[in-house]
Enzyme design. Structure first.
Site, mmCIF file in Angstrom:
data_model
loop_
_atom_site.group_PDB
_atom_site.id
_atom_site.type_symbol
_atom_site.label_atom_id
_atom_site.label_comp_id
_atom_site.label_asym_id
_atom_site.label_seq_id
_atom_site.Cartn_x
_atom_site.Cartn_y
_atom_site.Cartn_z
ATOM 1 N N LYS A 165 1.841 -0.636 -2.173
ATOM 2 C CA LYS A 165 2.207 0.783 -2.150
ATOM 3 C C LYS A 165 1.314 1.437 -1.106
ATOM 4 O O LYS A 165 0.158 1.736 -1.359
ATOM 5 C CB LYS A 165 1.977 1.401 -3.536
ATOM 6 C CG LYS A 165 2.962 2.488 -3.923
ATOM 7 C CD LYS A 165 2.943 3.709 -3.025
ATOM 8 C CE LYS A 165 1.833 4.667 -3.365
ATOM 9 N NZ LYS A 165 1.625 5.694 -2.315
ATOM 10 N N GLU A 201 -12.112 0.114 -5.039
ATOM 11 C CA GLU A 201 -12.986 0.606 -3.969
ATOM 12 C C GLU A 201 -12.749 2.101 -3.902
ATOM 13 O O GLU A 201 -11.673 2.545 -3.481
ATOM 14 C CB GLU A 201 -12.621 -0.034 -2.622
ATOM 15 C CG GLU A 201 -12.755 -1.552 -2.577
ATOM 16 C CD GLU A 201 -14.181 -2.056 -2.645
ATOM 17 O OE1 GLU A 201 -15.124 -1.246 -2.551
ATOM 18 O OE2 GLU A 201 -14.353 -3.274 -2.817
ATOM 19 N N CYS A 226 -14.843 5.976 4.041
ATOM 20 C CA CYS A 226 -15.575 6.003 2.775
ATOM 21 C C CYS A 226 -17.058 5.710 2.983
ATOM 22 O O CYS A 226 -17.889 6.113 2.188
ATOM 23 C CB CYS A 226 -14.972 5.007 1.802
ATOM 24 S SG CYS A 226 -14.847 3.352 2.501
ATOM 25 N N GLU A 253 -17.722 14.373 -2.352
ATOM 26 C CA GLU A 253 -17.199 13.730 -1.147
ATOM 27 C C GLU A 253 -16.255 14.696 -0.436
ATOM 28 O O GLU A 253 -15.286 15.178 -1.024
ATOM 29 C CB GLU A 253 -16.440 12.454 -1.531
ATOM 30 C CG GLU A 253 -15.903 11.712 -0.319
ATOM 31 C CD GLU A 253 -15.077 10.491 -0.702
ATOM 32 O OE1 GLU A 253 -14.230 10.595 -1.602
ATOM 33 O OE2 GLU A 253 -15.281 9.429 -0.085
HETATM 34 P P1 NAI Z 1 -5.810 8.823 -3.188
HETATM 35 O O1 NAI Z 1 -6.551 8.356 -4.376
HETATM 36 O O2 NAI Z 1 -5.268 10.179 -3.188
HETATM 37 O O3 NAI Z 1 -4.578 7.875 -2.898
HETATM 38 C C1 NAI Z 1 -4.726 6.488 -2.677
HETATM 39 C C2 NAI Z 1 -3.441 5.789 -3.052
HETATM 40 O O4 NAI Z 1 -3.228 5.886 -4.439
HETATM 41 C C3 NAI Z 1 -2.189 6.367 -2.384
HETATM 42 O O5 NAI Z 1 -1.358 5.306 -2.015
HETATM 43 C C4 NAI Z 1 -1.573 7.175 -3.502
HETATM 44 O O6 NAI Z 1 -0.183 7.330 -3.397
HETATM 45 C C5 NAI Z 1 -1.919 6.336 -4.711
HETATM 46 N N1 NAI Z 1 -1.937 7.080 -5.982
HETATM 47 C C6 NAI Z 1 -2.300 8.359 -6.187
HETATM 48 N N2 NAI Z 1 -2.176 8.672 -7.497
HETATM 49 C C7 NAI Z 1 -1.726 7.561 -8.130
HETATM 50 C C8 NAI Z 1 -1.395 7.262 -9.483
HETATM 51 N N3 NAI Z 1 -1.501 8.161 -10.455
HETATM 52 N N4 NAI Z 1 -0.968 6.019 -9.762
HETATM 53 C C9 NAI Z 1 -0.860 5.084 -8.805
HETATM 54 N N5 NAI Z 1 -1.144 5.318 -7.508
HETATM 55 C C10 NAI Z 1 -1.587 6.539 -7.174
HETATM 56 O O7 NAI Z 1 -6.796 8.580 -1.971
HETATM 57 P P2 NAI Z 1 -6.555 9.018 -0.460
HETATM 58 O O8 NAI Z 1 -6.699 10.484 -0.393
HETATM 59 O O9 NAI Z 1 -5.339 8.376 0.079
HETATM 60 O O10 NAI Z 1 -7.784 8.306 0.265
HETATM 61 C C11 NAI Z 1 -9.027 8.887 0.391
HETATM 62 C C12 NAI Z 1 -10.003 8.353 -0.641
HETATM 63 O O11 NAI Z 1 -10.104 6.942 -0.553
HETATM 64 C C13 NAI Z 1 -11.405 8.856 -0.470
HETATM 65 O O12 NAI Z 1 -11.927 9.263 -1.705
HETATM 66 C C14 NAI Z 1 -12.173 7.663 0.040
HETATM 67 O O13 NAI Z 1 -13.529 7.671 -0.237
HETATM 68 C C15 NAI Z 1 -11.482 6.552 -0.626
HETATM 69 N N6 NAI Z 1 -11.675 5.319 0.139
HETATM 70 C C16 NAI Z 1 -12.525 4.355 -0.371
HETATM 71 C C17 NAI Z 1 -12.792 3.214 0.347
HETATM 72 C C18 NAI Z 1 -13.690 2.159 -0.203
HETATM 73 O O14 NAI Z 1 -13.635 1.050 0.294
HETATM 74 N N7 NAI Z 1 -14.502 2.431 -1.203
HETATM 75 C C19 NAI Z 1 -12.203 2.995 1.661
HETATM 76 C C20 NAI Z 1 -11.332 4.054 2.097
HETATM 77 C C21 NAI Z 1 -11.090 5.166 1.338
#
Ligand code: NAI
Ligand code: MG
Length: 487
Positions: free
Chosen positions: A182, A258, A292, A391
């Site tokens: 997804k 992550e 991140c 963040e």
């Molecule tokens: P997000 O959490 O809003 O979305 C990530 C994914 O989850 C998307 O595909 C979204 O459609 C899906 N999603 C959202 N709600 C869901 C639900 N209830 N059930 C299933 N899937 C769902 O994150 P975003 O805004 O796309 O990315 C930014 C975030 O990702 C930041 O907080 C960043 O720190 C974190 N991140 C962490 C990394 C790591 O390796 N620790 C690397 C890159 C980003």
């Protein structure tokens, strides 16, 4: 020749069982270019129906063609995926830049080559791994065998779309699983092309499936709730991770997380200031600060605080902001209107909390369209301020002076997050001492974002669960069975 930076519309379909298909409902949503606010194309909006089809295809492939393929052939397929990604690098980098607003040179020198390397790395790694065996005197022998977990859901964020997707998909396939992906709704382009790349590389139908859509009440939730999905690997926000855990609990899925970070960048007075500045510019602002691992909380030892700020502010002011396809551009556009407003909301909050802006904090002059924000340096905030605690995921850093090692360790750990940290010092003993006390999964000394894919990658506290990389990825993507034989 000038690169074509206007696209013909690129419409994204799902990739299910080796074929590009639309949603049964016919529903679509728009994908925008954040640098121009223009339409890139439409995206099919998947839901329960499409996830169901994808999971069924993945289950069939798991117990069918994918299981029959010998390890050598699996390795060859993974290597071919990496090779094709490299062959199509310019095209993929262009799509990644259009979709995210990041500089083209960055997509072309980091995101896409790394996506290819993820496949090459796990293909090679697979060849060398074994399992344990324990002899119990002359009574019995134990050995374990490794099997795939099954059908795995891979849920991805928008900041490093292809890089992070392939960081999951490569070990997932290497370990013999099948996948339902997804992609982030804001960045569907490169994931869509990856379907075709997998097919061209010889991945059997149904092994890799891609379903577009949103998170809650959409494709994301349908995937985490699906009773026939065995595990979920998720990268995204900490708050989303909590929702997914609750949803996955009903069917007790294996989870790898992550999540977010608010990483400290600790600079001692004995460090090499020019090196510090050069790397800190990157660890603060690369990819518009939407990484991140960015070090958004900068702590500087008091004797060099003023000198550091003078140099850091001057260098930051030199960063060129604008057209992602201009090779001189260092900072592109933020991902979306909503995210742009969220980051700006933190800038307002910083003012309310008494922060002082040394540079940035506003839309660059002359850029009327696109979600552009000047890289921003804020001082004068207390460690309890929300701007220092939460963040922001944009080109915004806070700088705070410190007087002692104990004090900076306490401040660095004063957060719910624990993803990464950077320590700058030329004192060997201090480097080891401080590193061992920082609560983070990834700690760099005198560098940042230097990655060996064999090492454990992930966060502690609310930054994640589990580790990825090398053997750690295989641990997540496989089930071990111990076999005990009485002699
Ligand atoms: P997000 O959490 O809003 O979305 C990530 C994914 O989850 C998307 O595909 C979204 O459609 C899906 N999603 C959202 N709600 C869901 C639900 N209830 N059930 C299933 N899937 C769902 O994150 P975003 O805004 O796309 O990315 C930014 C975030 O990702 C930041 O907080 C960043 O720190 C974190 N991140 C962490 C990394 C790591 O390796 N620790 C690397 C890159 C980003
Ligand atoms: Mg987009």
């Amino acid at each position: 020749m000038k690169m074509e930076t206007k696209v013909k519309t690129f419409d994204c379909k799902h990739f299910i069982n080796g074929e590009y298909v639309a949603s049964k409902s016919g529903k679509t949503f728009e994908n925008l270019n954040p640098a121009t606010e223009e339409l890139l194309g439409t995206v099919c909006e998947g839901g329960k129906e499409e996830i169901d089809r994808a999971v069924n295809a993945a289950r069939k492939a798991l117990n069918g063609p994918w299981k029959k393929i010998k390890q050598n052939e699996r390795i060859a397929i993974l290597r071919r995926i990496g090779d094709i990604i490299l062959e199509r690098k310019d095209e993929l980098a262009r799509l990644e830049s259009l979709d995210t607003g990041k500089p083209y040179w960055l997509a072309s020198s980091v995101d896409i080559p790394r996506a290819a390397y993820n496949f090459h790395f796990f293909a090679d790694y697979l060849r060398g791994i074994g399992t344990e065996a324990y002899q119990m005197d002359d009574e019995a022998i134990n050995y374990s065998i490794r099997r795939p977990v099954g059908v795995v859901g891979l849920i991805n964020p928008w900041n490093l779309p292809l890089l992070l997707l392939t960081w999951k998909l490569a070990p997932c396939l290497a370990a013999g699983n099948t996948a339902v992906i997804k992609p982030a709704e804001l960045t569907p382009l490169t994931a869509t092309v990856l379907g075709e790349i997998c097919r061209d590389a010889g991945v059997p139908d149904g092994v890799v499936n891609i379903v577009h859509g949103f998170g809650p009440n959409s494709a994301g939730a349908a995937l985490t709730e699906h009773p026939d999905v065995d595990a979920i690997s998720f990268t995204g926000e900490t708050t989303t991770g909590k929702v997914i855990m609750a949803s996955a609990a009903k069917t007790l899925k294996k989870l790898s997380y992550e999540l977010g970070g608010k990483n400290p960048n600790i600079i001692f007075a004995d460090s090499d200031l020019d090196e510090v500045i050069e790397t800190t510019i990157k660890s603060s602002f690369i990819n518009q600060g939407e990484v991140c691992l960015c070090g958004s909380r900068i702590y500087v030892e008091r004797p060099i605080y003023d000198q550091f700020l003078a140099k850091f502010v001057a260098k930051t002011k030199e960063l060129k902001i604008g057209d992602p396809f201009d090779p001189q551009t260092k900072i592109g556009a933020l991902i979306s209107k909503e995210h742009y407003e969220r980051v700006n909301g933190y800038l307002d909050l910083a003012k309310e909390e008494g922060g002082q802006f040394l540079t940035g904090g506003k839309r660059p002059e002359g850029l009327k369209k696109g979600y552009y924000l000047e890289p921003t340096i804020i001082v004068g905030l207390d460690r309890s301020c929300r701007v220092v605690q939460e963040e922001i995921f944009g080109p915004v850093v806070t700088v705070i002076p410190f007087d002692s090692e104990e004090e900076v360790i306490m401040q660095a750990n004063d957060t719910h997050y624990g993803l990464s940290a950077t320590i700058w010092t030329n004192n060997l003993r201090r480097a080891h001492r401080v590193a061992a006390q920082i609560e983070a999964g990834i700690i760099w000394v005198n560098t940042w974002f230097l990655r060996d894919l064999r090492t454990p990658f992930g966060g502690m506290k609310q930054s994640g669960i589990g580790r990825e990389g090398g053997m750690h990825s295989f641990e997540f993507y496989s089930e071990l069975s111990n076999i005990c034989i009485k002699l």
